[in-house]
Design a protein around this motif. Sequence first.
Motif, PDB file in Angstrom:
ATOM      1  N   LYS A 121      49.246  40.946  52.972  1.00  9.39           N
ATOM      2  CA  LYS A 121      48.098  41.614  52.866  1.00  9.39           C
ATOM      3  C   LYS A 121      48.125  42.533  51.773  1.00  9.39           C
ATOM      4  CE  LYS A 121      47.119  42.203  57.917  1.00  9.39           C
ATOM      5  NZ  LYS A 121      46.808  42.981  58.965  1.00  9.39           N
ATOM      6  N   ARG A 122      48.939  42.550  50.712  1.00  8.88           N
ATOM      7  CA  ARG A 122      49.102  43.339  49.623  1.00  8.88           C
ATOM      8  C   ARG A 122      47.821  42.867  48.497  1.00  8.88           C
ATOM      9  NH1 ARG A 122      55.551  43.441  48.627  1.00  8.88           N
ATOM     10  NH2 ARG A 122      55.944  44.639  50.478  1.00  8.88           N
ATOM     11  N   GLU A 123      47.560  41.553  48.453  1.00 10.14           N
ATOM     12  CA  GLU A 123      46.537  41.036  47.552  1.00 10.14           C
ATOM     13  C   GLU A 123      45.190  41.446  48.154  1.00 10.14           C
ATOM     14  OE1 GLU A 123      46.399  39.788  44.702  1.00 10.14           O
ATOM     15  OE2 GLU A 123      48.438  39.873  44.423  1.00 10.14           O
ATOM     16  N   ARG A 124      45.087  41.449  49.684  1.00  8.79           N
ATOM     17  CA  ARG A 124      43.870  41.902  49.853  1.00  8.79           C
ATOM     18  C   ARG A 124      43.377  43.638  49.917  1.00  8.79           C
ATOM     19  NH1 ARG A 124      41.090  39.612  55.053  1.00  8.79           N
ATOM     20  NH2 ARG A 124      39.466  40.518  53.468  1.00  8.79           N
ATOM     21  N   VAL A 125      44.461  44.376  49.896  1.00  8.38           N
ATOM     22  CA  VAL A 125      44.159  45.853  49.968  1.00  8.38           C
ATOM     23  C   VAL A 125      43.581  46.237  48.405  1.00  8.38           C
ATOM     24  CG1 VAL A 125      45.857  46.460  51.789  1.00  8.38           C
ATOM     25  CG2 VAL A 125      46.578  46.150  49.029  1.00  8.38           C
ATOM     26  N   LEU A 126      43.715  45.245  47.622  1.00  5.41           N
ATOM     27  CA  LEU A 126      43.067  45.401  46.252  1.00  5.41           C
ATOM     28  C   LEU A 126      41.535  45.243  46.236  1.00  5.41           C
ATOM     29  CD1 LEU A 126      45.982  43.983  43.681  1.00  5.41           C
ATOM     30  CD2 LEU A 126      45.472  46.296  44.553  1.00  5.41           C
ATOM     31  N   SER A 160      41.295  49.586  44.220  1.00  3.83           N
ATOM     32  CA  SER A 160      40.369  48.755  43.431  1.00  3.83           C
ATOM     33  C   SER A 160      39.991  49.397  42.108  1.00  3.83           C
ATOM     34  CB  SER A 160      39.069  48.574  44.184  1.00  3.83           C
ATOM     35  OG  SER A 160      39.202  47.755  45.281  1.00  3.83           O
ATOM     36  N   LEU A 161      39.685  50.995  42.183  1.00  5.42           N
ATOM     37  CA  LEU A 161      39.479  51.567  41.072  1.00  5.42           C
ATOM     38  C   LEU A 161      40.805  51.523  40.092  1.00  5.42           C
ATOM     39  CD1 LEU A 161      37.768  53.394  39.173  1.00  5.42           C
ATOM     40  CD2 LEU A 161      38.472  55.387  40.718  1.00  5.42           C
ATOM     41  N   VAL A 162      41.961  51.901  40.685  1.00  7.72           N
ATOM     42  CA  VAL A 162      43.146  51.766  39.648  1.00  7.72           C
ATOM     43  C   VAL A 162      43.367  50.403  39.097  1.00  7.72           C
ATOM     44  CG1 VAL A 162      45.571  51.883  39.962  1.00  7.72           C
ATOM     45  CG2 VAL A 162      44.331  53.418  41.321  1.00  7.72           C
ATOM     46  N   HIS A 220      42.791  48.676  30.303  1.00  9.83           N
ATOM     47  CA  HIS A 220      43.819  48.798  29.365  1.00  9.83           C
ATOM     48  C   HIS A 220      44.715  47.737  29.078  1.00  9.83           C
ATOM     49  CE1 HIS A 220      43.017  52.997  30.413  1.00  9.83           C
ATOM     50  NE2 HIS A 220      43.637  53.343  29.292  1.00  9.83           N
ATOM     51  N   GLY A 221      44.183  46.558  29.488  1.00  7.24           N
ATOM     52  CA  GLY A 221      45.012  45.388  29.157  1.00  7.24           C
ATOM     53  C   GLY A 221      46.248  45.248  30.153  1.00  7.24           C
ATOM     54  N   GLY A 222      46.316  45.857  31.196  1.00  2.86           N
ATOM     55  CA  GLY A 222      47.668  45.612  31.941  1.00  2.86           C
ATOM     56  C   GLY A 222      47.285  45.201  33.530  1.00  2.86           C
ATOM     57  N   ARG A 223      48.013  45.326  34.267  1.00  3.26           N
ATOM     58  CA  ARG A 223      47.956  45.077  35.644  1.00  3.26           C
ATOM     59  C   ARG A 223      48.519  45.857  36.494  1.00  3.26           C
ATOM     60  NH1 ARG A 223      52.902  40.728  37.019  1.00  3.26           N
ATOM     61  NH2 ARG A 223      54.406  41.825  35.949  1.00  3.26           N
ATOM     62  N   LEU A 224      48.041  45.748  38.041  1.00  2.00           N
ATOM     63  CA  LEU A 224      48.487  46.535  38.785  1.00  2.00           C
ATOM     64  C   LEU A 224      49.507  45.820  39.952  1.00  2.00           C
ATOM     65  CD1 LEU A 224      48.223  49.334  40.257  1.00  2.00           C
ATOM     66  CD2 LEU A 224      46.303  48.576  41.639  1.00  2.00           C
ATOM     67  N   VAL A 225      50.595  46.259  40.374  1.00  4.58           N
ATOM     68  CA  VAL A 225      51.512  45.422  40.958  1.00  4.58           C
ATOM     69  C   VAL A 225      51.851  46.110  42.203  1.00  4.58           C
ATOM     70  CG1 VAL A 225      53.805  44.273  40.939  1.00  4.58           C
ATOM     71  CG2 VAL A 225      52.510  44.473  38.759  1.00  4.58           C
ATOM     72  N   LEU A 226      51.866  45.531  43.523  1.00  3.72           N
ATOM     73  CA  LEU A 226      52.335  46.050  44.632  1.00  3.72           C
ATOM     74  C   LEU A 226      53.778  45.335  45.045  1.00  3.72           C
ATOM     75  CD1 LEU A 226      49.283  46.740  44.830  1.00  3.72           C
ATOM     76  CD2 LEU A 226      49.579  46.800  47.302  1.00  3.72           C
ATOM     77  N   ASP A 227      54.612  46.385  45.274  1.00  2.00           N
ATOM     78  CA  ASP A 227      56.171  45.501  45.635  1.00  2.00           C
ATOM     79  C   ASP A 227      56.800  46.465  46.650  1.00  2.00           C
ATOM     80  OD1 ASP A 227      58.334  44.174  45.286  1.00  2.00           O
ATOM     81  OD2 ASP A 227      58.734  44.551  43.185  1.00  2.00           O
ATOM     82  N   LEU A 274      51.788  50.431  37.758  1.00  2.00           N
ATOM     83  CA  LEU A 274      50.616  50.183  36.951  1.00  2.00           C
ATOM     84  C   LEU A 274      51.666  49.805  35.497  1.00  2.00           C
ATOM     85  CD1 LEU A 274      47.795  50.142  35.965  1.00  2.00           C
ATOM     86  CD2 LEU A 274      47.818  52.540  35.501  1.00  2.00           C
ATOM     87  N   ASP A 275      51.368  48.584  35.131  1.00  2.00           N
ATOM     88  CA  ASP A 275      51.975  48.083  33.870  1.00  2.00           C
ATOM     89  C   ASP A 275      50.880  47.716  32.978  1.00  2.00           C
ATOM     90  OD1 ASP A 275      54.586  47.827  35.218  1.00  2.00           O
ATOM     91  OD2 ASP A 275      54.296  45.843  35.793  1.00  2.00           O
TER      92      ASP A 275
END
Length: 472
Positions: A406-411, A431-433, A440-447, A457-458
């Motif tokens: 469900k980590r992709e869906r919470v985004l 979604s805002l993050v 900023h050309g980066g990505r949000l990762v849930l781990d 936030l990378d």
Amino acid sequence: MGRFRSLMRMTAVRLSAVYFLLFAICAVVLVVYVTATASTIVEDQSRRAISEELSDLAQVYQQSGIVGLVRTIDRRSRQPGASLYLVTDPVGRIIAGNVESLQAGVLDDQGPTPDAFSYERYADDTGRRYHLAIAEVVSLPNGMRILVGRDQSEQVRFRGVVQSALILALALMGVAALIAWFVVGRSALKRLDGVTASSARILSGDLSERLPVTGAGDEFDRLSDNLNTLLARVSLLQEGLQQVSDNIAHDLRTPLTRLRTRAEGALAAPPDVGEAREAMEQMIAECDQMIRTFDALLMISRVEAGSDQVIKSPIDLAAIAADVVDLYEPLAEDANAELLLDAPSSLTVVASRELIAQALSNLVDNALKYATDPERKIRIRVTLSEGDGAWSLAVSDDGPGIPREKRERVLERFYRLDQSRSMPGSGLGLSLVQAIARVHGGRLVLDDAGPGLTVRLDVPTEERQGSGRGDG
């Protein structure tokens, strides 16, 4: 014919045609100039040779008289070469020389002939009856005339050869240019036809279509790459708009229905100031929550669409993280949580201060809302790091976490886990993050945090931000 017209409408083909014409004109002018100059030089040399020979014959005439002059001319005329000799009596009959006939009027005037004239030689074995020559005519006191000249047929043949070579070269250049135009133009038209077909499918509504890229790395590929990036951006915004519309229709219907039910209940109940006040307070709380939801949606849309300028500048990320931790520390104590900061004393990055602060606040706020447990103390850690051309901002907790599936869906916007639906919130924080990470050309990762969840936030450094927006 239509294909040819399409080729001629191409800028590259028209420029090639202009370059070919300019080159042909320059080549013709150069060849004409060189030929004329060479002919002038040869003619000057011939006239000087004629003058020198006349000087020699004048000395012979002074020493040997008319008889010695005629013998000398007769002897020289029998020698092979380009020289012409002719001696005539006062009435124009040929006495000696190697000229059988002359163009009419050549012997009428003394001095150099202004132009080349035609003549016929004795015993001519070249296959040509008439030749061209230049000469000088001298009259003797007894009325006899002497002509000394030089044949110019070689110069005429030289000009003819040059002209033929020029015509042949221009013809070959024209054929080569046409072949090159056809091959190059056909290839370009084929690629343009592919772009046109893809564009037609995109205009018909298929935003998943992309312009063809051959991998040649030329200007067509660079243009296709840029347009494909633009199409991906438009497709992402279109999907976001559709998702927002669907989510607003589904998720905002519940609070609106609740608000309407409370208003109807307040109107149907017997008049009571306390109950009416409580109903009004609940409706105001519902309205505030909806306003916050719309504000979050508006901010996400502005960040993703770039309607607001995203001003990036060197900022101290460690100082921003310390401020956010200080701000949320009292709330962490009330929620039976420990908020920790693991960061260097200073970490300078190039980013938007407001958006990074907003992203970190959302991550900490989510952790305090959904990771805390009243039965035990939860530890929330804010971590900053930098290395390998990127910097990271992470918020970790040792709470229940989020299932991997469900980590992709919470985004997604408005998506909330079942256990969090009873808590206040709109499902827009992550979604805002994610939108801030993209800008900023980066990505949000849930781990996994082992146990718990890490949201990281990378963001690459400014030199490697290929998709980030420029400074205001």
